[in-house]
Scaffold this active site. Sequence first.
Site, PDB file in Angstrom:
ATOM      1  NE  ARG A  66      58.390  24.052   3.725  1.00 50.17           N
ATOM      2  CZ  ARG A  66      58.615  24.622   4.532  1.00 50.17           C
ATOM      3  NH1 ARG A  66      60.012  25.731   4.375  1.00 50.17           N
ATOM      4  NH2 ARG A  66      58.348  25.133   5.926  1.00 50.17           N
TER       5      ARG A  66
ATOM      6  N   GLY B 233      71.995  30.714   5.488  1.00 50.18           N
ATOM      7  CA  GLY B 233      72.260  30.493   3.856  1.00 50.18           C
ATOM      8  C   GLY B 233      71.634  31.621   2.964  1.00 50.18           C
ATOM      9  CD  GLU B 234      74.539  34.697  -0.492  1.00 48.05           C
ATOM     10  OE1 GLU B 234      74.301  34.357  -1.807  1.00 48.05           O
ATOM     11  OE2 GLU B 234      75.446  35.627  -0.630  1.00 48.05           O
TER      12      GLU B 234
ATOM     13  CB  SER C 235      64.693  23.211  -0.208  1.00 52.33           C
ATOM     14  OG  SER C 235      63.716  23.202   0.805  1.00 52.33           O
TER      15      SER C 235
ATOM     16  CG  HIS D 186      71.018  21.971   6.479  1.00 54.82           C
ATOM     17  ND1 HIS D 186      69.973  21.054   5.782  1.00 54.82           N
ATOM     18  CD2 HIS D 186      70.093  23.013   6.915  1.00 54.82           C
ATOM     19  CE1 HIS D 186      68.698  21.617   5.826  1.00 54.82           C
ATOM     20  NE2 HIS D 186      68.729  22.879   6.607  1.00 54.82           N
TER      21      HIS D 186
ATOM     22  CG  ASP E 218      65.961  30.047   3.864  1.00 49.90           C
ATOM     23  OD1 ASP E 218      64.826  29.789   3.232  1.00 49.90           O
ATOM     24  OD2 ASP E 218      66.800  29.108   3.908  1.00 49.90           O
TER      25      ASP E 218
ATOM     26  CG  MET F 123      63.764  24.871  11.014  1.00 52.85           C
ATOM     27  SD  MET F 123      62.115  25.366  10.771  1.00 52.85           S
ATOM     28  CE  MET F 123      61.806  24.977   8.891  1.00 52.85           C
TER      29      MET F 123
ATOM     30  CB  ALA G  58      65.176  17.419   6.783  1.00 52.18           C
ATOM     31  CG  LEU G  59      70.960  18.207   9.086  1.00 47.96           C
ATOM     32  CD1 LEU G  59      72.035  17.946   9.997  1.00 47.96           C
ATOM     33  CD2 LEU G  59      70.530  19.676   9.238  1.00 47.96           C
TER      34      LEU G  59
HETATM   35  P1  AMP Z   1      66.302  25.205   7.301  1.00 43.80           P
HETATM   36  O1  AMP Z   1      66.910  23.934   8.002  1.00 43.80           O
HETATM   37  O2  AMP Z   1      65.739  25.018   5.900  1.00 43.80           O
HETATM   38  O3  AMP Z   1      65.724  26.171   8.307  1.00 43.80           O
HETATM   39  O4  AMP Z   1      67.593  25.950   6.948  1.00 43.80           O
HETATM   40  C1  AMP Z   1      68.664  26.270   7.886  1.00 43.80           C
HETATM   41  C2  AMP Z   1      69.839  27.077   7.299  1.00 43.80           C
HETATM   42  O5  AMP Z   1      70.478  26.225   6.094  1.00 43.80           O
HETATM   43  C3  AMP Z   1      69.133  28.490   6.866  1.00 43.80           C
HETATM   44  O6  AMP Z   1      70.354  29.417   7.210  1.00 43.80           O
HETATM   45  C4  AMP Z   1      69.257  28.254   5.165  1.00 43.80           C
HETATM   46  O7  AMP Z   1      69.536  29.232   4.697  1.00 43.80           O
HETATM   47  C5  AMP Z   1      70.243  27.156   4.914  1.00 43.80           C
HETATM   48  N1  AMP Z   1      70.028  26.430   3.751  1.00 43.80           N
HETATM   49  C6  AMP Z   1      69.032  25.825   3.307  1.00 43.80           C
HETATM   50  N2  AMP Z   1      69.041  25.348   2.240  1.00 43.80           N
HETATM   51  C7  AMP Z   1      70.140  25.899   1.807  1.00 43.80           C
HETATM   52  C8  AMP Z   1      71.110  25.639   0.568  1.00 43.80           C
HETATM   53  N3  AMP Z   1      70.650  25.021  -0.618  1.00 43.80           N
HETATM   54  N4  AMP Z   1      72.161  26.279   0.462  1.00 43.80           N
HETATM   55  C9  AMP Z   1      72.864  27.122   1.363  1.00 43.80           C
HETATM   56  N5  AMP Z   1      72.097  27.029   2.691  1.00 43.80           N
HETATM   57  C10 AMP Z   1      70.971  26.473   2.821  1.00 43.80           C
END
Ligand code: AMP
Length: 286
Positions: free
Chosen positions: A187, A147-148, A185, A37, A150, A30, A32-33
Amino acid sequence: MQTVHSRSALKKCMAPWRDREETLALVPTMGALHAGHMALVQAAKQRADRVAVSIFVNPTQFGPNEDLDAYPRQMAEDRAKLVAAGVDLLWAPTAQEMYPDGFETVIRVPDISQGLCGGTRPGHFDGVATVVCKLLNQLAPDLAVFGEKDYQQLAVIRRMVRDLDMAPQIIAVPTIRDDDGLALSSRNAYLHPEERQRASILPNAMHAAIAAIEAGGDPALALETLKAELGGAGFGPIDYAEIRDADTLAPLAERGADGTGFSGRLLVAAWLGKTRLIDNQPVNVP
Ligand code: AMP
């Protein structure tokens, strides 16, 4: 790196790769890398000829009172990071492209979506499963990387892919953390500096609970201690703090009842001010 916003442009971009039978990995995000990510991107690069990253703040996985509008959006910075990492394709569809008028199909994985984040965010995993199903259909990658961090999301996606005979291999990457242990994160940007300092109490208290359980302590007691520690440090509400089976996410039978150990996962969601933090760590009792 090519950035595309429509399915027709997406097809055009991928056609030469398909002609050359190059393998493709997809990393759904989503935006905000952060370094979490980018670890997924690295895992993707190691396993495929071409890497596509999607950035789509998916409205259907946000509840009516959640942070859809406030969710950080920083496309220019994200694009620069992906270019530097050698990503081939950025798929950034519009909401209209993903959910045109009349869209109504929902993918639901009911059991695994129940409880934990599914309990406090009703419908969240329906939105996740539906958008990931669409992304996998749109790009038809050989593999997709998650990612683990989530953990329940990962379990939902694995089950969907298995149940629907979807082709992509699902790769899981361990959680990337800041130096103080806080899971990265998007967030975390909501945290005020003082909250950010306190936030590492979450992973550290989880670590202490796991150490107590793995040393033979009572899991229920360890969870109570964990919640009390978080409450005492100003976290709240605590949406959940539970130990589940690491593979199925089924609740674990009381340890000790049958004298057997378990391969579990401690999963926690807790608010710190206006920010909801989630984390999970393995807990293994032989
Ligand atoms: P998001 O943009 O938050 O929806 O996350 C996109 C992907 O990145 C998902 O598969 C998440 O589980 C993974 N992700 C988010 N934060 C982390 C992290 N700290 N370590 C590993 N993977 C992550």
